[in-house]
Design an enzyme around this catalytic site. Sequence first.
Site, PDB file in Angstrom:
ATOM      1  N   GLU A 129       4.665  -5.032   7.268  1.00  0.00           N
ATOM      2  CA  GLU A 129       3.918  -3.979   7.967  1.00  0.00           C
ATOM      3  C   GLU A 129       4.459  -3.683   9.355  1.00  0.00           C
ATOM      4  O   GLU A 129       4.441  -2.549   9.811  1.00  0.00           O
ATOM      5  CB  GLU A 129       2.424  -4.356   8.063  1.00  0.00           C
ATOM      6  CG  GLU A 129       1.660  -4.212   6.750  1.00  0.00           C
ATOM      7  CD  GLU A 129       1.742  -5.446   5.865  1.00  0.00           C
ATOM      8  OE1 GLU A 129       2.562  -6.343   6.144  1.00  0.00           O
ATOM      9  OE2 GLU A 129       0.972  -5.503   4.890  1.00  0.00           O
ATOM     10  N   ALA A 179       0.865  -1.174   0.000  1.00  0.00           N
ATOM     11  CA  ALA A 179       0.000   0.000   0.000  1.00  0.00           C
ATOM     12  C   ALA A 179       0.902   1.225   0.000  1.00  0.00           C
ATOM     13  O   ALA A 179       2.053   1.162   0.459  1.00  0.00           O
ATOM     14  CB  ALA A 179      -0.892  -0.019   1.227  1.00  0.00           C
ATOM     15  N   GLU A 211      -0.760  -9.539  -0.234  1.00  0.00           N
ATOM     16  CA  GLU A 211      -2.195  -9.729   0.062  1.00  0.00           C
ATOM     17  C   GLU A 211      -3.033  -9.811  -1.215  1.00  0.00           C
ATOM     18  O   GLU A 211      -3.966 -10.623  -1.296  1.00  0.00           O
ATOM     19  CB  GLU A 211      -2.681  -8.598   0.977  1.00  0.00           C
ATOM     20  CG  GLU A 211      -2.078  -8.721   2.376  1.00  0.00           C
ATOM     21  CD  GLU A 211      -2.362  -7.531   3.264  1.00  0.00           C
ATOM     22  OE1 GLU A 211      -1.973  -6.404   2.890  1.00  0.00           O
ATOM     23  OE2 GLU A 211      -2.983  -7.707   4.322  1.00  0.00           O
TER      24      GLU A 211
HETATM   25  C1  HXC Z   1       4.969   4.356  -1.379  1.00  0.00           C
HETATM   26  C2  HXC Z   1       6.845   3.396  -2.276  1.00  0.00           C
HETATM   27  C3  HXC Z   1       6.511   2.155  -1.689  1.00  0.00           C
HETATM   28  C4  HXC Z   1       5.308   2.080  -0.928  1.00  0.00           C
HETATM   29  C5  HXC Z   1       8.349   1.928  -2.760  1.00  0.00           C
HETATM   30  N1  HXC Z   1       7.988   3.203  -2.933  1.00  0.00           N
HETATM   31  N2  HXC Z   1       7.484   1.274  -2.005  1.00  0.00           N
HETATM   32  N3  HXC Z   1       6.075   4.480  -2.121  1.00  0.00           N
HETATM   33  N4  HXC Z   1       4.589   3.226  -0.792  1.00  0.00           N
HETATM   34  N5  HXC Z   1       4.884   0.946  -0.378  1.00  0.00           N
HETATM   35  C6  HXC Z   1       8.672   4.249  -3.681  1.00  0.00           C
HETATM   36  C7  HXC Z   1       9.876   4.802  -2.915  1.00  0.00           C
HETATM   37  O1  HXC Z   1       9.472   5.778  -1.991  1.00  0.00           O
HETATM   38  C8  HXC Z   1      10.691   5.375  -4.036  1.00  0.00           C
HETATM   39  O2  HXC Z   1      10.153   6.608  -4.461  1.00  0.00           O
HETATM   40  C9  HXC Z   1      10.452   4.389  -5.176  1.00  0.00           C
HETATM   41  O3  HXC Z   1       9.237   3.716  -4.866  1.00  0.00           O
HETATM   42  C10 HXC Z   1      11.555   3.364  -5.298  1.00  0.00           C
HETATM   43  O4  HXC Z   1      11.731   2.731  -4.034  1.00  0.00           O
HETATM   44  P1  HXC Z   1      13.129   2.634  -3.267  1.00  0.00           P
HETATM   45  O5  HXC Z   1      12.840   2.419  -1.839  1.00  0.00           O
HETATM   46  O6  HXC Z   1      14.004   3.802  -3.603  1.00  0.00           O
HETATM   47  O7  HXC Z   1      13.758   1.332  -3.941  1.00  0.00           O
HETATM   48  P2  HXC Z   1      14.739   0.273  -3.254  1.00  0.00           P
HETATM   49  O8  HXC Z   1      15.791   0.966  -2.431  1.00  0.00           O
HETATM   50  O9  HXC Z   1      15.192  -0.602  -4.344  1.00  0.00           O
HETATM   51  O10 HXC Z   1      13.821  -0.579  -2.249  1.00  0.00           O
HETATM   52  C11 HXC Z   1      12.739  -1.339  -2.754  1.00  0.00           C
HETATM   53  C12 HXC Z   1      11.832  -1.760  -1.575  1.00  0.00           C
HETATM   54  C13 HXC Z   1      11.473  -0.536  -0.729  1.00  0.00           C
HETATM   55  C14 HXC Z   1      12.599  -2.794  -0.711  1.00  0.00           C
HETATM   56  C15 HXC Z   1      10.594  -2.443  -2.159  1.00  0.00           C
HETATM   57  O11 HXC Z   1      10.943   0.450  -1.606  1.00  0.00           O
HETATM   58  C16 HXC Z   1      10.468  -0.799   0.347  1.00  0.00           C
HETATM   59  O12 HXC Z   1      10.804  -1.356   1.394  1.00  0.00           O
HETATM   60  N6  HXC Z   1       9.240  -0.368   0.096  1.00  0.00           N
HETATM   61  C17 HXC Z   1       8.182  -0.457   1.095  1.00  0.00           C
HETATM   62  C18 HXC Z   1       7.688  -1.861   1.227  1.00  0.00           C
HETATM   63  C19 HXC Z   1       6.597  -1.969   2.294  1.00  0.00           C
HETATM   64  O13 HXC Z   1       6.857  -1.685   3.467  1.00  0.00           O
HETATM   65  N7  HXC Z   1       5.421  -2.356   1.869  1.00  0.00           N
HETATM   66  C20 HXC Z   1       4.297  -2.563   2.799  1.00  0.00           C
HETATM   67  C21 HXC Z   1       3.544  -1.285   2.876  1.00  0.00           C
HETATM   68  S1  HXC Z   1       2.266  -1.389   4.085  1.00  0.00           S
HETATM   69  P3  HXC Z   1      10.922   8.005  -4.207  1.00  0.00           P
HETATM   70  O14 HXC Z   1      10.034   9.021  -4.893  1.00  0.00           O
HETATM   71  O15 HXC Z   1      11.003   8.166  -2.726  1.00  0.00           O
HETATM   72  O16 HXC Z   1      12.264   7.829  -4.853  1.00  0.00           O
HETATM   73  C22 HXC Z   1       1.030  -2.237   3.342  1.00  0.00           C
HETATM   74  C23 HXC Z   1      -0.225  -2.384   4.187  1.00  0.00           C
HETATM   75  C24 HXC Z   1      -1.382  -2.909   3.391  1.00  0.00           C
HETATM   76  O17 HXC Z   1       1.134  -2.687   2.265  1.00  0.00           O
HETATM   77  C25 HXC Z   1      -2.677  -2.704   4.126  1.00  0.00           C
HETATM   78  C26 HXC Z   1      -3.130  -1.300   4.187  1.00  0.00           C
HETATM   79  C27 HXC Z   1      -4.505  -1.160   4.774  1.00  0.00           C
END
Ligand code: HXC
Length: 260
Positions: A134, A66, A114
């Site tokens: 998360e 998300a 999910e």
């Molecule tokens: C918003 C995201 C994002 C996310 C990546 N990006 N994941 N933006 N939400 N979930 C964006 C980054 O901010 C960045 O943009 C660009 O995508 C590239 O990501 P990087 O982090 O620079 O790439 P990298 O270093 O290669 O790392 C990849 C990654 C990392 C390991 C996937 O991005 C990451 O950990 N992302 C978050 C994963 C996560 O925690 N997902 C769960 C979310 S909670 P900018 O503009 O900053 O360069 C969830 C809850 C669901 O899903 C239920 C909700 C009700």
Amino acid sequence: MAYETVLVDIEEAVAVVTINRPKQLNALNSQTLTELNEAMTELGANSEVRAIILTGAGERAFIAGADIKEMAGKSPREGRRFAELGLALLERIESLDQPVLAAINGFALGGGTEVALACDLVYASNRARFGQPEVNLGIIPGFGGTQRLPRLVGRNIGKEVIFTGEMLSAERAREIGLVNGVFAPEELMEQVRKVAAVIASKGPLAISAAKHAINRGVDLPLASGLEIEKGMFAGLFGSRDQNEGMAAFVEKRKAEFTGE
Ligand code: HXC
């Protein structure tokens, strides 16, 4: 209909839905969740579409979760509303008559895993990474992960994935039953299209009945599930597809199914 964050391409009875925010690693914001739900609803009503493939644009991600930037400032009420948008999409995928095949081309984290859990079949590139990170953000899965993941892979493996927040390789995801098959990245779409084409060649009424019997029955006691199967099995008799399928067998020819 045209969408801003989702692409839909229909070719020979198979629709490919691509989440198209590659710069954000296809993170799901409210707009994307809404558009995906609309696209799935539209495809569900299209009787010419017999299988749907869901994938992510670019080479890095299926869905990196998300959208954390959108979620960051939310109140509990807004958080609930956001979770409901995702839950509605997953329920839509599960309730479609057509099977939905996930082609996991990269990160499938949080909401990405999910979404995969709601799909009927899941195929991954060997570069894909799954996980429920998360807890790293101070929250828990909110698109059904605490419920669907343990039901699919078992309670303790589900807890390990959710409590540690660590990423799983595609191979590990296959071992625990989250993924049907793993392919080289350049082969993934071709292989998923092959499975979709096989499904698309079968009777759509039968495929849809099988999907609903499994989805509705899987969490019920066996006797209740068997009742559901019996009703759906019986309901197919008298359909044009049932007549055609059995006539084609007897006449030693290929069946031509129409979904009627
Ligand atoms: C918003 C995201 C994002 C996310 C990546 N990006 N994941 N933006 N939400 N979930 C964006 C980054 O901010 C960045 O943009 C660009 O995508 C590239 O990501 P990087 O982090 O620079 O790439 P990298 O270093 O290669 O790392 C990849 C990654 C990392 C390991 C996937 O991005 C990451 O950990 N992302 C978050 C994963 C996560 O925690 N997902 C769960 C979310 S909670 P900018 O503009 O900053 O360069 C969830 C809850 C669901 O899903 C239920 C909700 C009700």
